[in-house]
Design a protein around this motif. Structure first.
Motif, PDB file in Angstrom:
ATOM      1  N   MET A 249       0.847  -1.176   0.000  1.00  0.00           N
ATOM      2  CA  MET A 249       0.000   0.000   0.000  1.00  0.00           C
ATOM      3  C   MET A 249       0.890   1.236   0.000  1.00  0.00           C
ATOM      4  SD  MET A 249      -3.091   0.885   2.535  1.00  0.00           S
ATOM      5  CE  MET A 249      -2.570   2.058   3.732  1.00  0.00           C
ATOM      6  N   SER A 250       0.621   2.164  -0.857  1.00  0.00           N
ATOM      7  CA  SER A 250       1.409   3.387  -0.948  1.00  0.00           C
ATOM      8  C   SER A 250       0.484   4.593  -0.955  1.00  0.00           C
ATOM      9  CB  SER A 250       2.248   3.381  -2.219  1.00  0.00           C
ATOM     10  OG  SER A 250       2.917   4.609  -2.351  1.00  0.00           O
ATOM     11  N   ASN A 251       0.640   5.445   0.041  1.00  0.00           N
ATOM     12  CA  ASN A 251      -0.153   6.674   0.051  1.00  0.00           C
ATOM     13  C   ASN A 251       0.744   7.901   0.186  1.00  0.00           C
ATOM     14  OD1 ASN A 251       0.607   6.475   2.683  1.00  0.00           O
ATOM     15  ND2 ASN A 251      -1.441   6.326   3.532  1.00  0.00           N
ATOM     16  N   ASP A 252       2.054   7.702  -0.070  1.00  0.00           N
ATOM     17  CA  ASP A 252       3.034   8.790  -0.058  1.00  0.00           C
ATOM     18  C   ASP A 252       3.103   9.531   1.272  1.00  0.00           C
ATOM     19  OD1 ASP A 252       3.861   8.296  -2.690  1.00  0.00           O
ATOM     20  OD2 ASP A 252       2.225   9.505  -3.486  1.00  0.00           O
ATOM     21  N   GLN A 253       2.849   8.833   2.355  1.00  0.00           N
ATOM     22  CA  GLN A 253       2.938   9.418   3.683  1.00  0.00           C
ATOM     23  C   GLN A 253       4.053   8.728   4.460  1.00  0.00           C
ATOM     24  OE1 GLN A 253       1.047  12.077   4.766  1.00  0.00           O
ATOM     25  NE2 GLN A 253       0.406  12.076   2.626  1.00  0.00           N
ATOM     26  N   PRO A 254       4.775   9.469   5.309  1.00  0.00           N
ATOM     27  CA  PRO A 254       5.812   8.832   6.117  1.00  0.00           C
ATOM     28  C   PRO A 254       5.199   7.835   7.099  1.00  0.00           C
ATOM     29  CG  PRO A 254       5.587  11.168   6.675  1.00  0.00           C
ATOM     30  CD  PRO A 254       4.654  10.892   5.546  1.00  0.00           C
ATOM     31  N   ILE A 255       5.960   6.810   7.418  1.00  0.00           N
ATOM     32  CA  ILE A 255       5.530   5.813   8.386  1.00  0.00           C
ATOM     33  C   ILE A 255       6.048   6.250   9.748  1.00  0.00           C
ATOM     34  CG2 ILE A 255       5.674   3.398   9.096  1.00  0.00           C
ATOM     35  CD1 ILE A 255       6.167   2.742   6.113  1.00  0.00           C
ATOM     36  N   LYS A 256       5.129   6.536  10.663  1.00  0.00           N
ATOM     37  CA  LYS A 256       5.504   7.036  11.982  1.00  0.00           C
ATOM     38  C   LYS A 256       6.407   6.020  12.689  1.00  0.00           C
ATOM     39  CE  LYS A 256       3.697   8.914  16.194  1.00  0.00           C
ATOM     40  NZ  LYS A 256       2.683   9.757  16.739  1.00  0.00           N
ATOM     41  N   GLY A 257       7.537   6.517  13.202  1.00  0.00           N
ATOM     42  CA  GLY A 257       8.466   5.673  13.941  1.00  0.00           C
ATOM     43  C   GLY A 257       9.464   4.922  13.079  1.00  0.00           C
ATOM     44  N   LEU A 258       9.396   5.066  11.748  1.00  0.00           N
ATOM     45  CA  LEU A 258      10.335   4.399  10.855  1.00  0.00           C
ATOM     46  C   LEU A 258      11.398   5.401  10.422  1.00  0.00           C
ATOM     47  CD1 LEU A 258      11.154   1.901   9.194  1.00  0.00           C
ATOM     48  CD2 LEU A 258       9.730   2.807   7.356  1.00  0.00           C
ATOM     49  N   TYR A 259      12.654   5.077  10.670  1.00  0.00           N
ATOM     50  CA  TYR A 259      13.752   5.969  10.332  1.00  0.00           C
ATOM     51  C   TYR A 259      14.799   5.215   9.527  1.00  0.00           C
ATOM     52  CZ  TYR A 259      11.589   8.859  13.848  1.00  0.00           C
ATOM     53  OH  TYR A 259      10.686   9.595  14.551  1.00  0.00           O
ATOM     54  N   ALA A 260      15.414   5.900   8.595  1.00  0.00           N
ATOM     55  CA  ALA A 260      16.504   5.336   7.807  1.00  0.00           C
ATOM     56  C   ALA A 260      17.514   6.444   7.562  1.00  0.00           C
ATOM     57  CB  ALA A 260      15.991   4.795   6.486  1.00  0.00           C
ATOM     58  N   ALA A 261      18.773   6.055   7.415  1.00  0.00           N
ATOM     59  CA  ALA A 261      19.820   7.042   7.164  1.00  0.00           C
ATOM     60  C   ALA A 261      20.824   6.476   6.169  1.00  0.00           C
ATOM     61  CB  ALA A 261      20.529   7.414   8.460  1.00  0.00           C
ATOM     62  N   GLY A 262      21.567   7.378   5.558  1.00  0.00           N
ATOM     63  CA  GLY A 262      22.617   6.967   4.641  1.00  0.00           C
ATOM     64  C   GLY A 262      22.075   6.261   3.421  1.00  0.00           C
ATOM     65  N   LEU A 263      22.780   5.238   2.985  1.00  0.00           N
ATOM     66  CA  LEU A 263      22.385   4.540   1.770  1.00  0.00           C
ATOM     67  C   LEU A 263      21.088   3.767   1.939  1.00  0.00           C
ATOM     68  CD1 LEU A 263      25.911   3.347   0.639  1.00  0.00           C
ATOM     69  CD2 LEU A 263      24.634   5.327  -0.123  1.00  0.00           C
ATOM     70  N   ASN A 264      20.679   3.466   3.176  1.00  0.00           N
ATOM     71  CA  ASN A 264      19.396   2.814   3.408  1.00  0.00           C
ATOM     72  C   ASN A 264      18.232   3.750   3.110  1.00  0.00           C
ATOM     73  OD1 ASN A 264      20.334   0.293   4.269  1.00  0.00           O
ATOM     74  ND2 ASN A 264      20.764   1.116   6.279  1.00  0.00           N
ATOM     75  N   ALA A 265      18.454   5.048   3.219  1.00  0.00           N
ATOM     76  CA  ALA A 265      17.404   6.018   2.943  1.00  0.00           C
ATOM     77  C   ALA A 265      17.139   6.120   1.442  1.00  0.00           C
ATOM     78  CB  ALA A 265      17.772   7.382   3.509  1.00  0.00           C
ATOM     79  N   GLY A 266      18.141   5.860   0.636  1.00  0.00           N
ATOM     80  CA  GLY A 266      18.005   5.829  -0.816  1.00  0.00           C
ATOM     81  C   GLY A 266      17.721   7.180  -1.444  1.00  0.00           C
ATOM     82  N   GLY A 267      18.014   7.282  -2.710  1.00  0.00           N
ATOM     83  CA  GLY A 267      17.637   8.420  -3.513  1.00  0.00           C
ATOM     84  C   GLY A 267      18.543   9.635  -3.474  1.00  0.00           C
ATOM     85  N   TRP A 268      19.397   9.777  -2.476  1.00  0.00           N
ATOM     86  CA  TRP A 268      20.165  11.022  -2.416  1.00  0.00           C
ATOM     87  C   TRP A 268      21.259  11.089  -3.465  1.00  0.00           C
ATOM     88  CZ3 TRP A 268      25.303  11.563  -0.471  1.00  0.00           C
ATOM     89  CH2 TRP A 268      25.859  10.394   0.054  1.00  0.00           C
TER      90      TRP A 268
END
Length: 50
Positions: free
Chosen positions: A1-20
């Motif tokens: 399911m994708s509604n383009d909203q952040p998932i509360k309590g889910l955090y990622a950084a660096g290459l795990n965050a992707g796209g940068w």
């Protein structure tokens, strides 16, 4: 399911965050700046400081 909203309590950084930098992996120490910056922002958000 994708509604383009952040998932509360889910955090990622660096290459795990992707796209940068897209699908390119720079290797060595090049990615360290993004990892540190994004990790710091995620921690501040998780602690409610942002």
């Amino acid at each position: 399911m994708s509604n383009d909203q952040p998932i509360k309590g889910l955090y990622a950084a660096g290459l795990n965050a992707g796209g940068w930098i897209g699908s390119y992996y720079p290797g060595s120490g090049t990615a360290v700046g993004g990892v540190v910056h994004q990790g710091r922002r995620a921690a501040k958000s998780a602690l409610g400081l942002e």
